[in-house]
Structures are given as structure tokens and as C-alpha cells.
Design a protein around this motif. Structure first.
Motif, mmCIF file in Angstrom:
data_model
loop_
_atom_site.group_PDB
_atom_site.id
_atom_site.type_symbol
_atom_site.label_atom_id
_atom_site.label_comp_id
_atom_site.label_asym_id
_atom_site.label_seq_id
_atom_site.Cartn_x
_atom_site.Cartn_y
_atom_site.Cartn_z
ATOM 1 N N ARG A 2 0.827 -1.200 0.000
ATOM 2 C CA ARG A 2 0.000 0.000 0.000
ATOM 3 C C ARG A 2 0.862 1.250 0.000
ATOM 4 N NH1 ARG A 2 -3.741 1.094 4.989
ATOM 5 N NH2 ARG A 2 -2.173 -0.340 5.637
ATOM 6 N N ARG A 17 -10.527 3.466 0.334
ATOM 7 C CA ARG A 17 -10.634 2.445 1.372
ATOM 8 C C ARG A 17 -11.795 2.768 2.302
ATOM 9 N NH1 ARG A 17 -7.767 -1.532 0.578
ATOM 10 N NH2 ARG A 17 -5.856 -1.217 -0.507
ATOM 11 N N PRO A 23 -11.053 -2.324 0.429
ATOM 12 C CA PRO A 23 -11.166 -1.361 -0.671
ATOM 13 C C PRO A 23 -12.616 -0.968 -0.903
ATOM 14 C CG PRO A 23 -10.715 -3.546 -1.521
ATOM 15 C CD PRO A 23 -10.621 -3.629 -0.034
ATOM 16 N N GLU A 67 -6.039 -2.703 -7.812
ATOM 17 C CA GLU A 67 -6.476 -4.095 -7.721
ATOM 18 C C GLU A 67 -5.313 -4.997 -7.298
ATOM 19 O OE1 GLU A 67 -9.475 -5.610 -8.331
ATOM 20 O OE2 GLU A 67 -10.524 -3.746 -8.774
ATOM 21 N N ASP A 70 -4.574 -4.450 -3.657
ATOM 22 C CA ASP A 70 -5.591 -5.113 -2.837
ATOM 23 C C ASP A 70 -5.360 -6.619 -2.781
ATOM 24 O OD1 ASP A 70 -6.808 -2.689 -2.353
ATOM 25 O OD2 ASP A 70 -8.311 -2.942 -3.938
ATOM 26 N N GLU A 73 -2.321 -7.293 -0.592
ATOM 27 C CA GLU A 73 -2.654 -7.087 0.827
ATOM 28 C C GLU A 73 -3.489 -8.242 1.355
ATOM 29 O OE1 GLU A 73 -4.302 -3.270 1.782
ATOM 30 O OE2 GLU A 73 -2.846 -2.261 0.505
ATOM 31 N N SER A 74 -4.429 -8.721 0.562
ATOM 32 C CA SER A 74 -5.242 -9.873 0.977
ATOM 33 C C SER A 74 -4.371 -11.104 1.171
ATOM 34 C CB SER A 74 -6.324 -10.168 -0.062
ATOM 35 O OG SER A 74 -7.242 -9.124 -0.137
#
Length: 107
Positions: A2, A17, A23, A67, A70, A73-74
Motif C-alpha cells: 500500500r 478504502r 477497498p 487491484e 488489494d 494485501e489480501s
């Protein structure tokens, strides 16, 4: 990741966010699919210029970057959760072994 996105695109990425860190997506903006990225075609520039429309390309690249951030991060959250669960399981197994050994000595 991020931080990299925020460095590249400024704090604009942070505004996308929700308060819980997920997100923000309107119901009309579904996550990108790999086929959408592969099959994406950009408009030509206006008359007198050559190449692709830079604004169109930039908007798409911004979306792809968000995307990707995200998704990474996931994946990082899932990895941290896996490590946490494995550590808890190891502690529990050690505790069970100590308990079993303690009862075995008292027999």
C-alpha cells in the motif's frame, strides 16, 4: 505494498478504502479479471496525435495498480493469519503434550 501505491499515486489510493481497511467499490465496479487486463484495448488519441489516449491508459493503470495492491494485501493478511493459527496450534499441542506427560508420571 500500500505504501508503494501511495508513493506512486499519492494519497488518492488511500481514499479508496472503507474505514475497516477494505477497498471501496461501488456496486458497478467489480474487481478486474485477468481476461479483462489481457483483452483491454485503448482508444486512439485525437486527430493530429499518434498513439493511445494517455488519460485512458493512466486510468486503467491506476485501477490495475489498486487491484494488484488489494490482492497482495489480501494475500499478506491470509499469510499472517495462517502463521497466527499455526503458532496457536503449536502452543496448544505443546500444552497437550505437557499435560499428557504430567499425568503419565503420576500413574
Amino acid at each position: 505494498m500500500r505504501h508503494l501505491v501511495e508513493r506512486l499515486f499519492g494519497s488518492r489510493a488511500a481514499r479508496h478504502r472503507r474505514p475497516d481497511g477494505a477497498p471501496y467499490r461501488s456496486r458497478y465496479c467489480l474487481p478486474l479479471l485477468p481476461a479483462q487486463v489481457r483483452d483491454r484495448r485503448f482508444r486512439r488519441t485525437r486527430l493530429g496525435r499518434r498513439g493511445l489516449d494517455p488519460d485512458d491508459v493512466r486510468r486503467f493503470l491506476d485501477r490495475v495498480a489498486l487491484e494488484l495492491a488489494d490482492a497482495q494485501e489480501s494475500a499478506e493478511r491470509a499469510h499472517r493469519e495462517t502463521v497466527r493459527i499455526k503458532d496457536a496450534l503449536r502452543r496448544w499441542q505443546s500444552e497437550q503434550t505437557r499435560t499428557r506427560d504430567r499425568y503419565a508420571l503420576h500413574r
